[in-house]
Design a protein around this motif. Sequence first.
Motif, PDB file in Angstrom:
ATOM      1  N   HIS A 102       0.664  -1.292  -0.072  1.00 23.97           N
ATOM      2  CA  HIS A 102       0.024  -0.217  -0.259  1.00 23.97           C
ATOM      3  C   HIS A 102       0.846   1.353   0.010  1.00 23.97           C
ATOM      4  O   HIS A 102       0.228   2.353  -0.228  1.00 23.97           O
ATOM      5  CB  HIS A 102      -0.880   0.146   1.111  1.00 23.97           C
ATOM      6  CG  HIS A 102      -1.835  -1.115   1.208  1.00 23.97           C
ATOM      7  ND1 HIS A 102      -2.962  -0.985   0.568  1.00 23.97           N
ATOM      8  CD2 HIS A 102      -1.945  -2.199   1.994  1.00 23.97           C
ATOM      9  CE1 HIS A 102      -3.401  -2.520   0.700  1.00 23.97           C
ATOM     10  NE2 HIS A 102      -2.893  -2.849   1.447  1.00 23.97           N
ATOM     11  N   GLY A 103       2.092   1.088  -0.066  1.00 19.92           N
ATOM     12  CA  GLY A 103       2.868   2.301  -0.025  1.00 19.92           C
ATOM     13  C   GLY A 103       3.208   3.030   1.309  1.00 19.92           C
ATOM     14  O   GLY A 103       4.197   3.892   1.187  1.00 19.92           O
ATOM     15  N   TYR A 104       2.605   2.821   2.366  1.00 20.26           N
ATOM     16  CA  TYR A 104       2.643   3.542   3.573  1.00 20.26           C
ATOM     17  C   TYR A 104       2.503   2.534   4.818  1.00 20.26           C
ATOM     18  O   TYR A 104       2.038   1.320   4.703  1.00 20.26           O
ATOM     19  CB  TYR A 104       1.514   4.485   3.793  1.00 20.26           C
ATOM     20  CG  TYR A 104       1.419   5.596   2.765  1.00 20.26           C
ATOM     21  CD1 TYR A 104       2.007   6.805   2.912  1.00 20.26           C
ATOM     22  CD2 TYR A 104       0.398   5.494   1.500  1.00 20.26           C
ATOM     23  CE1 TYR A 104       2.163   7.696   1.905  1.00 20.26           C
ATOM     24  CE2 TYR A 104       0.520   6.494   0.426  1.00 20.26           C
ATOM     25  CZ  TYR A 104       1.307   7.529   0.758  1.00 20.26           C
ATOM     26  OH  TYR A 104       1.200   8.415  -0.391  1.00 20.26           O
ATOM     27  N   PRO A 105       3.040   2.778   5.842  1.00 19.18           N
ATOM     28  CA  PRO A 105       3.409   1.901   6.826  1.00 19.18           C
ATOM     29  C   PRO A 105       2.034   1.913   7.818  1.00 19.18           C
ATOM     30  O   PRO A 105       0.709   2.784   7.709  1.00 19.18           O
ATOM     31  CB  PRO A 105       4.423   2.498   7.939  1.00 19.18           C
ATOM     32  CG  PRO A 105       4.440   3.929   7.657  1.00 19.18           C
ATOM     33  CD  PRO A 105       3.970   3.980   6.200  1.00 19.18           C
ATOM     34  N   LEU A 106       2.017   1.045   9.024  1.00 19.22           N
ATOM     35  CA  LEU A 106       1.147   1.100  10.003  1.00 19.22           C
ATOM     36  C   LEU A 106       2.051   1.794  11.204  1.00 19.22           C
ATOM     37  O   LEU A 106       2.908   1.168  11.449  1.00 19.22           O
ATOM     38  CB  LEU A 106       0.564  -0.311  10.582  1.00 19.22           C
ATOM     39  CG  LEU A 106      -0.108  -1.203   9.371  1.00 19.22           C
ATOM     40  CD1 LEU A 106      -0.313  -2.385   9.784  1.00 19.22           C
ATOM     41  CD2 LEU A 106      -1.394  -0.534   8.912  1.00 19.22           C
ATOM     42  N   SER A 107       1.445   2.619  11.912  1.00 20.83           N
ATOM     43  CA  SER A 107       2.377   3.068  12.806  1.00 20.83           C
ATOM     44  C   SER A 107       1.275   3.627  14.184  1.00 20.83           C
ATOM     45  O   SER A 107       0.148   3.968  14.003  1.00 20.83           O
ATOM     46  CB  SER A 107       3.054   4.221  12.475  1.00 20.83           C
ATOM     47  OG  SER A 107       2.154   5.533  12.319  1.00 20.83           O
ATOM     48  N   THR A 409      -9.229  -4.631   1.591  1.00 19.71           N
ATOM     49  CA  THR A 409     -10.480  -4.092   1.423  1.00 19.71           C
ATOM     50  C   THR A 409     -10.817  -2.946   2.646  1.00 19.71           C
ATOM     51  O   THR A 409     -11.246  -2.049   2.190  1.00 19.71           O
ATOM     52  CB  THR A 409     -11.507  -5.085   2.102  1.00 19.71           C
ATOM     53  OG1 THR A 409     -11.557  -6.434   1.452  1.00 19.71           O
ATOM     54  CG2 THR A 409     -12.991  -4.550   2.140  1.00 19.71           C
ATOM     55  N   GLU A 410      -9.856  -2.811   3.470  1.00 18.91           N
ATOM     56  CA  GLU A 410     -10.139  -1.711   4.450  1.00 18.91           C
ATOM     57  C   GLU A 410      -9.383  -0.525   3.873  1.00 18.91           C
ATOM     58  O   GLU A 410      -9.971   0.602   4.275  1.00 18.91           O
ATOM     59  CB  GLU A 410      -9.297  -2.015   5.941  1.00 18.91           C
ATOM     60  CG  GLU A 410      -9.619  -1.245   6.937  1.00 18.91           C
ATOM     61  CD  GLU A 410      -8.926  -1.870   8.196  1.00 18.91           C
ATOM     62  OE1 GLU A 410      -8.602  -1.129   9.203  1.00 18.91           O
ATOM     63  OE2 GLU A 410      -9.039  -2.996   8.236  1.00 18.91           O
ATOM     64  N   PHE A 411      -8.192  -0.717   3.554  1.00 21.73           N
ATOM     65  CA  PHE A 411      -7.352   0.621   3.139  1.00 21.73           C
ATOM     66  C   PHE A 411      -7.954   1.036   1.363  1.00 21.73           C
ATOM     67  O   PHE A 411      -7.943   2.151   0.924  1.00 21.73           O
ATOM     68  CB  PHE A 411      -5.987   0.467   2.879  1.00 21.73           C
ATOM     69  CG  PHE A 411      -5.228  -0.132   4.360  1.00 21.73           C
ATOM     70  CD1 PHE A 411      -5.940   0.342   5.222  1.00 21.73           C
ATOM     71  CD2 PHE A 411      -4.386  -0.856   4.432  1.00 21.73           C
ATOM     72  CE1 PHE A 411      -5.428   0.020   6.889  1.00 21.73           C
ATOM     73  CE2 PHE A 411      -3.885  -1.374   5.581  1.00 21.73           C
ATOM     74  CZ  PHE A 411      -4.389  -0.910   6.706  1.00 21.73           C
ATOM     75  N   GLY A 412      -8.264   0.025   0.443  1.00 18.82           N
ATOM     76  CA  GLY A 412      -8.173   0.096  -0.808  1.00 18.82           C
ATOM     77  C   GLY A 412      -9.281   1.033  -1.361  1.00 18.82           C
ATOM     78  O   GLY A 412      -9.258   2.050  -2.231  1.00 18.82           O
ATOM     79  N   GLN A 413     -10.396   1.284  -0.674  1.00 23.72           N
ATOM     80  CA  GLN A 413     -11.719   2.129  -0.993  1.00 23.72           C
ATOM     81  C   GLN A 413     -11.423   3.367  -0.308  1.00 23.72           C
ATOM     82  O   GLN A 413     -12.562   4.278  -0.297  1.00 23.72           O
ATOM     83  CB  GLN A 413     -12.909   1.398  -0.734  1.00 23.72           C
ATOM     84  CG  GLN A 413     -13.295   0.184  -1.397  1.00 23.72           C
ATOM     85  CD  GLN A 413     -13.044   0.394  -2.806  1.00 23.72           C
ATOM     86  OE1 GLN A 413     -13.724   1.097  -3.564  1.00 23.72           O
ATOM     87  NE2 GLN A 413     -12.784  -0.693  -3.639  1.00 23.72           N
ATOM     88  N   ALA A 414     -10.191   3.984   0.020  1.00 22.72           N
ATOM     89  CA  ALA A 414     -10.228   5.170   0.731  1.00 22.72           C
ATOM     90  C   ALA A 414     -10.452   6.123  -0.064  1.00 22.72           C
ATOM     91  O   ALA A 414     -10.230   6.407  -1.344  1.00 22.72           O
ATOM     92  CB  ALA A 414      -8.796   5.070   1.323  1.00 22.72           C
ATOM     93  N   ALA A 415     -10.851   7.370   0.595  1.00 27.67           N
ATOM     94  CA  ALA A 415     -10.932   8.687  -0.007  1.00 27.67           C
ATOM     95  C   ALA A 415      -9.526   9.312  -0.386  1.00 27.67           C
ATOM     96  O   ALA A 415      -8.590   9.319   0.441  1.00 27.67           O
ATOM     97  CB  ALA A 415     -11.904   9.626   0.710  1.00 27.67           C
ATOM     98  N   SER A 416      -9.457  10.318  -1.325  1.00 28.38           N
ATOM     99  CA  SER A 416      -8.193  11.213  -1.151  1.00 28.38           C
ATOM    100  C   SER A 416      -8.869  12.600  -1.702  1.00 28.38           C
ATOM    101  O   SER A 416      -9.991  12.523  -1.756  1.00 28.38           O
ATOM    102  CB  SER A 416      -7.248  10.599  -2.289  1.00 28.38           C
ATOM    103  OG  SER A 416      -7.749  10.720  -3.621  1.00 28.38           O
ATOM    104  N   LEU A 417      -7.753  13.450  -1.840  1.00 27.30           N
ATOM    105  CA  LEU A 417      -8.238  14.900  -2.212  1.00 27.30           C
ATOM    106  C   LEU A 417      -8.212  15.022  -3.761  1.00 27.30           C
ATOM    107  O   LEU A 417      -6.948  14.799  -4.330  1.00 27.30           O
ATOM    108  CB  LEU A 417      -7.327  15.714  -1.734  1.00 27.30           C
ATOM    109  CG  LEU A 417      -7.389  15.962  -0.282  1.00 27.30           C
ATOM    110  CD1 LEU A 417      -6.233  16.663   0.592  1.00 27.30           C
ATOM    111  CD2 LEU A 417      -8.761  16.761   0.127  1.00 27.30           C
TER     112      LEU A 417
END
Length: 449
Positions: A102-107, A409-417
């Motif tokens: 996904h290109g970004y971590p969990l933190s 599923t949790e991250f994939g449908q996320a919004a962006s600007l």
Amino acid sequence: MDSRLKVLIVGGSITGLSLALMLERVGIDFLLLEAHVDIAPELGASIGLCPNGLRILDQLSCYDSLQEKSQNHSVNNSWYGTLAGRKVKEFEGLGGAVIERHGYPLSFIDRRMLLQHLYDSLRQKHKVLTGKRVVSIVKSDDVAVMIRTEDGSSYTGDVLVGADGIHSRVRREMARLDPAHDYIESASLHAHWACLFGISRNVPGIAKGDVGYVFGNRFSYLLGDGPGDRSYFFLTKRLQKRVFGSDIPRFSDKDKEAFVKPHLDDHITSGLRFRDMYDKRMSSVLVPLEEIVYKRWHYGRIIAIGDSSSKMLPITGQGGNSAIENAAVLTNNLFDCLKTSPQNKPTVEQLDTVFEKVQELRTPRLQKFVTMANKRQAVDALLTPELEEFALTRMPQLQAEVILRGFQTEFGQAASLNMLPVPYRPRTVPFADEQPQEKSKKGDIMAKL
């Protein structure tokens, strides 16, 4: 965009500060009013950041600097254990797999650290006023909305956004202004869990880069490593009964000590009791865990977002990330509205359309997150024999790929600007709005969630 629209934001929350930063970046005027004197008060809580929230922060040019301030801290391993201090399952390298996909971590970081960073990232800090507790909405009509603060000051704008949490004054004022509709939903707002959040230092039993989940009997722990010498704990316990509306309790220090006492000798890891972690706490707070997705978000020139419109259990870490998404979707739709508004001044009717669209876009995803967190909490607290069997017998057999598919599923449908570019971060799983077939369907709701 050079806009004449002015947005009043009530609440210097993650929602409020994220929205302020977004509006500033796209050229929409704002004024943020925060009740606390300190923009980043020490309230004893941490926050989990996920790719869906971090991608938007990256669009706002504050991801790299946040990583630097948090010492590039991220989750690497995830494990599940019992109160005997025994790990029943460990997913080594899970965090690295999330970055690759996904290109970004969990933190995990302090909540106040994120609040301070969002504030520091603003260029127009003079538009953030602290010590301004809103007490009433004086008017909301065809021309403007006006609010009054506890110190007697009043402020006028074209739009009012309530980002002031589950105990939202803005939501209560909407209920007062429009008594024909139920904005409080006391029959739906409920709590069946309470949680002790805390931040500790120099705890030897929490490994660097680890996040751990400990199964209990009608309670559970979430343990996280933080930047530097910090560790975070969440002790979540089932209340004796589900409580609604005004019956949801507020806890005192005495309540907190009674809540903690039976658990001080819990073995949360091999060789580490909860007492050892609790005694090293920097801060802690006991709160009820409300759950709801409100049916009404807006009235006239006023809308409530973030925890003012939905609340979920913290175990999946999506509360703060969803708040950032909410702010992005509101910004997208205000920005689009201004393109067709005479002199960049939307009418009440236009704003009603904007607000209704924001609610329609966000509600299905938020409802999904509320349900998902509730189910997950029930598993970790072993609420039924079936869930206990799943946690202790079937979960140890799960492969990491199952967890990663859930994250997709949790991250994939996320919004962006929509109006800002997404910086390039290598990833093997694109977000839905990065896929060509989704971009071509501009009216497709799922491409904008």
